[in-house]
Design an enzyme around this catalytic site. Structure first.
Site, PDB file in Angstrom:
ATOM      1  N   ASP A 183      -6.851  48.243 -24.257  1.00  0.00           N
ATOM      2  CA  ASP A 183      -7.172  49.625 -23.910  1.00  0.00           C
ATOM      3  C   ASP A 183      -8.635  49.659 -23.488  1.00  0.00           C
ATOM      4  OD1 ASP A 183      -8.028  52.337 -23.953  1.00  0.00           O
ATOM      5  OD2 ASP A 183      -6.206  52.804 -25.052  1.00  0.00           O
ATOM      6  N   HIS A 184      -8.857  49.862 -22.178  1.00  0.00           N
ATOM      7  CA  HIS A 184     -10.231  49.721 -21.698  1.00  0.00           C
ATOM      8  C   HIS A 184     -11.154  50.826 -22.214  1.00  0.00           C
ATOM      9  CE1 HIS A 184      -9.045  52.607 -18.532  1.00  0.00           C
ATOM     10  NE2 HIS A 184     -10.337  52.830 -18.386  1.00  0.00           N
ATOM     11  N   ASP A 241       0.806  57.303 -19.114  1.00  0.00           N
ATOM     12  CA  ASP A 241      -0.321  56.562 -18.541  1.00  0.00           C
ATOM     13  C   ASP A 241      -1.576  56.726 -19.400  1.00  0.00           C
ATOM     14  OD1 ASP A 241      -1.639  55.045 -16.538  1.00  0.00           O
ATOM     15  OD2 ASP A 241      -2.411  56.864 -15.599  1.00  0.00           O
ATOM     16  N   HIS A 246      -5.225  55.875 -24.229  1.00  0.00           N
ATOM     17  CA  HIS A 246      -6.626  56.308 -24.197  1.00  0.00           C
ATOM     18  C   HIS A 246      -6.899  57.548 -25.070  1.00  0.00           C
ATOM     19  CE1 HIS A 246      -6.595  53.409 -21.136  1.00  0.00           C
ATOM     20  NE2 HIS A 246      -6.298  54.178 -20.123  1.00  0.00           N
TER      21      HIS A 246
HETATM   22  C1  BG6 Z   1      -6.040  53.845 -16.559  1.00  0.00           C
HETATM   23  C2  BG6 Z   1      -4.947  54.676 -15.955  1.00  0.00           C
HETATM   24  O1  BG6 Z   1      -5.602  53.249 -17.739  1.00  0.00           O
HETATM   25  O2  BG6 Z   1      -7.154  54.675 -16.850  1.00  0.00           O
HETATM   26  C3  BG6 Z   1      -5.441  55.331 -14.690  1.00  0.00           C
HETATM   27  O3  BG6 Z   1      -3.824  53.859 -15.643  1.00  0.00           O
HETATM   28  C4  BG6 Z   1      -6.700  56.119 -14.954  1.00  0.00           C
HETATM   29  O4  BG6 Z   1      -4.445  56.176 -14.140  1.00  0.00           O
HETATM   30  C5  BG6 Z   1      -7.721  55.266 -15.702  1.00  0.00           C
HETATM   31  O5  BG6 Z   1      -7.224  56.508 -13.704  1.00  0.00           O
HETATM   32  C6  BG6 Z   1      -8.887  56.142 -16.151  1.00  0.00           C
HETATM   33  O6  BG6 Z   1      -9.901  55.325 -16.639  1.00  0.00           O
HETATM   34  P1  BG6 Z   1     -11.415  55.782 -16.582  1.00  0.00           P
HETATM   35  O7  BG6 Z   1     -12.157  54.657 -17.236  1.00  0.00           O
HETATM   36  O8  BG6 Z   1     -11.754  55.974 -15.129  1.00  0.00           O
HETATM   37  O9  BG6 Z   1     -11.499  57.063 -17.333  1.00  0.00           O
END
Ligand code: BG6
Length: 409
Positions: A183-184, A241, A246
């Site tokens: 989970d980034h 998604d 997140h």
């Molecule tokens: C990803 C989703 O995990 O997170 C994308 O698949 C989304 O749809 C993205 O745009 C959002 O990440 P961040 O770091 O730009 O908030």
């Protein structure tokens, strides 16, 4: 000084895809620029149709130029990309995985990476299991003196039953410590800071509960539409998604009890504990506590937004949501009765990621009928987008206007 990681091969499935170009390679570049990659390292891109290493490396370089999060130093990029090798493999063709294993053996001897392999599945979810099964069948997940790891993107299943089925199928192929469900959001500075804010400052924890908090809003709004990700997104939707990964990570960091130690297992257990206290809603309650939406043609500033239904690879009659909002509650002593509002969507007017904690109002209106009778609410706002920061909003007195005679004295 930060410890250098072990030598390893970084093997990307889905090497020609959007995720690899947009996020994985820029992240690898950042590690390279920070001198945080192992000295002995190679990137292997798994491709389906004939694509040479040179073509792959050119394509990744173009991705980096477009999506890098910092200025690209050509020397660093050259060093990173000269180790890129393309290897053909397709889970529908088991023999290609045997050949891939042999190729990797040779590559790691040449590069001195010692057999440590990190498999990154930057693929559609339908490929997670077929690829893992081939890696298992060919013995590539066995750890004989070298480590083997598997990074899995989301969505991890489409509901509880399919997530459990995927989990148990993976655990038949490898041990838990080898699986990284990524989970980034956990890599974001402000997100990492939530625990520090809560547990390294004595002032917040005493008021971090139902007695003082009125409600909490977690918002992840995006300006971008679905773009080139139509086929993934249409099968996934805003809820899957973004929410169980997140937004729930943010929710659990804000609501968990203090872990006994700052280590992965202790933090994970406390997060799991609070998530398991989320009140399960009946179908009827879930419907009245949630909103789904889909964006249409419009304009954000100077940018034209095309109707979601016209996005390439999206079904013309799709009812997949691009916006989801929901209200939930947590059944435990700390949070009983406090509503949590979660919302996320694409093609919205601003890019905004924030957690807004609204505190209860002062108990009585002492300032009634004075200039400060319309007090604004106390919010603690933790944001990662558009800027990273933590802001506490509280009331103070408006400075009295001095009369001319007083001012000139
Ligand atoms: C990803 C989703 O995990 O997170 C994308 O698949 C989304 O749809 C993205 O745009 C959002 O990440 P961040 O770091 O730009 O908030």
């Amino acid at each position: 000084m930060q410890k250098k990681p072990d030598p390893c091969s970084f093997i990307i499935f889905g090497a020609t895809g959007d995720l690899t170009h947009r996020l994985v390679v820029p992240a690898l570049y950042n590690l390279a620029a920070g001198n945080l990659l192992p000295d002995k390292f190679c990137v292997v891109g798994i491709v389906r149709k004939g694509m040479s290493s040179e073509q792959l490396s050119d394509s990744l370089m173009q991705g980096l130029r477009k999506f890098a999060t910092r200025p690209v130093d050509e020397a660093v990029a050259k060093r990173l990309f000269e180790c890129v090798t393309s290897v053909e493999a397709d889970p529908r063709d088991p023999a290609s995985f045997d050949a891939m294993n042999e190729r990797l053996d040779k590559l790691e001897k040449a590069r001195g990476t010692g057999g440590n392999r990190l498999f990154y599945l930057a693929t559609p979810p339908s490929a997670f299991l077929p690829i893992s099964e081939q890696l298992g069948r060919t013995g590539m997940l066995e750890e004989n003196g070298a480590w083997r790891r598997l990074i899995i993107e989301k969505p991890f299943g489409t509901d509880l039953a399919s997530a459990r089925a995927l989990n148990s199928a993976l655990l038949k192929l490898m041990d838990e410590h080898q699986i990284y469900r990524i989970d980034h959001y956990l890599g974001k500075e402000t997100v990492q800071n939530i625990l520090v804010l809560r547990f390294a400052n004595g002032m917040f924890e005493p008021i971090w509960n139902r007695n003082h908090i009125d409600h909490i809003q977690i918002t992840v709004d995006e300006k971008l539409g679905v773009g080139h990700r139509g086929s993934f997104y249409d099968a996934t939707g805003a809820l899957r998604d973004m929410v169980p990964n997140h937004l729930f990570q943010l929710l659990s960091l804000v609501t968990m009890e203090p872990p006994a130690r700052f280590d992965a297992h202790a933090v994970r257990s406390e997060k799991a504990e609070v998530l398991s206290a989320i009140q399960i809603q009946s179908e009827q309650e879930a419907l009245s506590n949630s909103v789904r939406g889909q964006y249409r043609t419009g304009r954000i500033g100077d940018t034209e937004i095309e109707d979601y239904l016209k996005t390439p690879d999206v079904r013309p009659d799709s009812s997949t949501e691009t916006y989801a909002a929901l209200k939930l509650t947590i059944d435990n002593w700390r949070w009983a009765g406090v509503p949590f509002y979660l919302r996320t969507g694409k093609a919205l007017t601003t890019k905004r990621t924030e957690i807004a904690i609204k505190f209860k109002q002062a108990p009585f209106a002492m300032f009634r009928d004075t200039a400060v009778d319309r007090l604004s609410q106390n919010y603690l706002v933790i944001s990662t987008e558009p800027t990273e920061g933590i802001e506490l909003q509280f009331n103070t007195k408006v400075r009295a206007r001095r009369s001319t005679s007083t001012a000139s004295r």
